[in-house]
Design a protein around this motif. Structure first.
Motif, short mmCIF file in Angstrom:
data_model
loop_
_atom_site.label_atom_id
_atom_site.label_comp_id
_atom_site.label_asym_id
_atom_site.label_seq_id
_atom_site.Cartn_x
_atom_site.Cartn_y
_atom_site.Cartn_z
N UNK A 1 72.02 78.18 7.40
CA UNK A 1 71.82 78.99 8.61
C UNK A 1 73.11 79.71 8.99
N UNK A 2 74.24 79.09 8.70
CA UNK A 2 75.54 79.62 9.11
C UNK A 2 76.16 80.38 7.93
N UNK A 3 76.21 81.71 8.08
CA UNK A 3 76.72 82.58 7.03
C UNK A 3 77.74 83.56 7.59
N UNK A 4 78.56 84.11 6.74
CA UNK A 4 79.46 85.21 7.08
C UNK A 4 80.37 84.94 8.25
N UNK A 5 80.41 85.92 9.18
CA UNK A 5 81.30 85.84 10.34
C UNK A 5 80.98 84.65 11.24
N UNK A 6 79.68 84.33 11.37
CA UNK A 6 79.30 83.19 12.20
C UNK A 6 79.87 81.90 11.63
N UNK A 7 79.75 81.72 10.34
CA UNK A 7 80.29 80.52 9.69
C UNK A 7 81.79 80.43 9.88
N UNK A 8 82.47 81.55 9.70
CA UNK A 8 83.93 81.57 9.87
C UNK A 8 84.32 81.25 11.31
N UNK A 9 83.54 81.75 12.27
CA UNK A 9 83.84 81.49 13.68
C UNK A 9 83.76 80.00 13.97
N UNK A 10 82.69 79.34 13.53
CA UNK A 10 82.53 77.92 13.81
C UNK A 10 83.58 77.08 13.09
N UNK A 11 83.97 77.49 11.90
CA UNK A 11 85.02 76.76 11.18
C UNK A 11 86.37 76.92 11.88
N UNK B 1 85.17 88.89 14.90
CA UNK B 1 84.17 89.90 14.50
C UNK B 1 82.75 89.58 14.94
N UNK B 2 82.36 88.30 14.95
CA UNK B 2 80.98 87.98 15.31
C UNK B 2 80.72 88.20 16.80
N UNK B 3 81.83 88.28 17.59
CA UNK B 3 81.73 88.45 19.04
C UNK B 3 82.15 89.85 19.47
N UNK B 4 83.23 90.36 18.92
CA UNK B 4 83.87 91.56 19.46
C UNK B 4 83.00 92.80 19.35
N UNK C 1 81.63 75.30 23.24
CA UNK C 1 80.99 76.58 22.92
C UNK C 1 80.47 76.57 21.48
N UNK C 2 81.30 76.05 20.54
CA UNK C 2 80.87 75.96 19.14
C UNK C 2 79.63 75.08 18.99
N UNK C 3 79.62 73.94 19.70
CA UNK C 3 78.45 73.05 19.65
C UNK C 3 77.22 73.74 20.25
N UNK C 4 77.44 74.58 21.26
CA UNK C 4 76.32 75.27 21.90
C UNK C 4 75.75 76.36 21.00
N UNK C 5 76.62 77.05 20.25
CA UNK C 5 76.13 78.04 19.29
C UNK C 5 75.29 77.35 18.23
N UNK C 6 75.79 76.22 17.73
CA UNK C 6 75.03 75.42 16.77
C UNK C 6 73.68 75.01 17.37
N UNK C 7 73.71 74.59 18.63
CA UNK C 7 72.49 74.15 19.31
C UNK C 7 71.48 75.29 19.43
N UNK D 1 92.73 70.40 18.41
CA UNK D 1 92.93 71.29 19.55
C UNK D 1 94.20 72.11 19.46
N UNK D 2 95.23 71.60 18.74
CA UNK D 2 96.47 72.37 18.63
C UNK D 2 96.25 73.68 17.87
N UNK D 3 95.28 73.67 16.95
CA UNK D 3 95.00 74.85 16.13
C UNK D 3 93.81 75.66 16.64
N UNK D 4 93.09 75.13 17.61
CA UNK D 4 91.87 75.77 18.07
C UNK D 4 92.20 77.02 18.87
N UNK D 5 91.47 78.11 18.65
CA UNK D 5 91.76 79.36 19.38
C UNK D 5 91.40 79.26 20.85
#
Length: 403
Positions: A354-364, A383-386, A308-314, A370-374
């Motif tokens: 291109x990646x700023x604010x909430x979007x940047x935080x989401x991708x980071x 916030x960028x989604x909700x 999903x993260x790669x797709x947002x970047x794409x 994977x153990x830490x990935x949401x």
């Protein structure tokens, strides 16, 4: 049927005959010169002179006759070959015409050959007709189809083999799915050596739209599409289904612009994290695959989050991270990358304006081991989604709304 490029109708055979004729003429000339030479050396031999004259005449006649006979036989063979070639070409043309007529007859068949072991829903009515081809993929050819009532849908048609037969169980699972952000599967049929999947007809993928527009999505478009994908993934993961191939080419748009997850051929039912051995195989598109799927052969719901993260970047860059490297260099980079294969992706996000604010935080938050990935429910509350989710649900509650 005339042969092109030669008025004689003999093709290259005419050139061969001219060549052989010259050889015969040379043979006659050589014999004649030899006999005349003998005659000139023996002019005082009296009777021998008459013998020589007769010999020259007879040998010349014999050689000429032999040459003409051979040439005539050669021409006969060439003519036989020409007739044979014409007959073969005519037979091939007739066979091709018969094949076309048979195909047309097959297309006109009322049940289209798919009424064997049919498992379709009431939306699909017979006789349905094939229309234009929409694309081709690993499964087979995809084309538009239309029912007698005008209902249009897509059909994936593939050859039935051991690998494709194993997909039938997955297709049976997909038939049970019903969500506004999942491409609907109306059913399938098997028979005649083929498998047919009946699918909701879509306008094209996000990747198609970006290519047509010659530009990536803008922030608002990417956000709207991402909200749709999150809703679809939330539904799948709630049912313990992992998509395994989330990318813009598999995120399809309907006529109203709603994004839906499609191409579910690699989807699997499973837990949060399983090995490839437990799933039975590895699947996905390399540039969108999570580090654990590439290196440790671990596949699970969190792998969908990475994709999903790669797709947002794409969506915002028209291609996934490191697409410019090519597959081999990308795999090498991943094998050498620190932080569980995430360092390179995190650096790209940190550097790109291109990646700023909430979007940047989401991708980071996504590009981590994977153990830490949401999980998807955590992504839905970001916030960028909700906020868009709440607006879509028309709810004033501060809790994220995903159905």
């Amino acid at each position: 049927m005339a042969q092109g490029g030669n008025d004689s109708g003999l093709g290259s055979g005419g050139q061969q005959f001219q060549f052989d004729q010259k050889l015969y003429e040379a043979l006659i000339g050589n014999i004649t010169e030899t006999v005349i030479g003998l005659y000139q050396k023996n002019q005082s031999l009296g009777e021998a002179k008459q013998v020589m004259v007769l010999t020259v005449d007879q040998v010349t006649k014999l050689a000429t006759h032999a040459a003409n006979y051979a040439a005539a036989k050669y021409l006969e063979k060439l003519e036989e070959q020409r007739i044979q070639n014409e007959q073969q070409q005519l037979a091939q043309a007739l066979a091709a015409m018969i094949g076309l007529l048979a195909a047309a007859s097959s297309d006109d068949d009322s049940d289209d050959g798919t009424n064997v072991n049919d498992h379709s829903t009431k939306e699909i009515q017979y006789p349905w007709k094939k229309e234009e081809i929409l694309g081709r993929g690993a499964f087979g050819v995809v084309f538009r189809a239309r029912g007698p009532d005008g209902f249009q849908f897509a059909v994936k048609e593939g050859e039935e083999n051991e690998q494709q037969t194993s997909l039938l169980e997955e297709i049976k699972c997909l038939i049970k799915l019903s969500h506004p952000n999942i491409v609907r599967c109306f059913g399938f049929a098997e028979g005649g050596g083929k498998i047919y999947m009946y699918l909701e007809l879509m306008a094209g993928s996000i990747a198609d739209r970006m290519k047509t527009n010659s530009r990536p999505c803008n922030i608002l478009e990417a956000r709207r599409h991402t909200v749709d994908v999150v809703r679809g993934l939330f539904y799948l993961h709630k049912k313990d289904i992992v998509h395994r191939d989330v990318k813009c080419a598999n995120i399809l748009l309907d006529s109203e612009g709603t994004a839906k997850l499609g191409d579910m051929g690699l989807s699997k039912v499973g837990s949060l994290q399983q090995t490839v051995a437990e799933y039975g195989d590895v699947g996905g598109s390399i540039l969108w695959m999570s580090p654990e799927a590439l290196t440790e052969k671990m596949i699970g719901k969190r792998a969908d989050i990475w994709s999903l993260g790669c797709s947002i970047y794409e969506m915002l860059k028209s291609e996934p991270p490191f697409a410019n490297l090519g597959i081999l260099k990308f795999l090498l980079l991943q094998s050498q990358s620190s932080q569980g294969g995430c360092a390179g992706h995190r650096q790209v996000i940190e550097r790109d304006e291109v990646f700023q604010g909430d979007l940047k935080n989401l991708l980071l938050e996504i590009f981590v081991p994977f153990q830490k990935r949401p999980l998807i429910e955590d992504i839905a509350c970001h916030p960028w989604i909700s906020i868009p989710l709440m607006l879509m649900e028309n709810k004033k509650s501060t809790t994220c709304a995903v159905q």
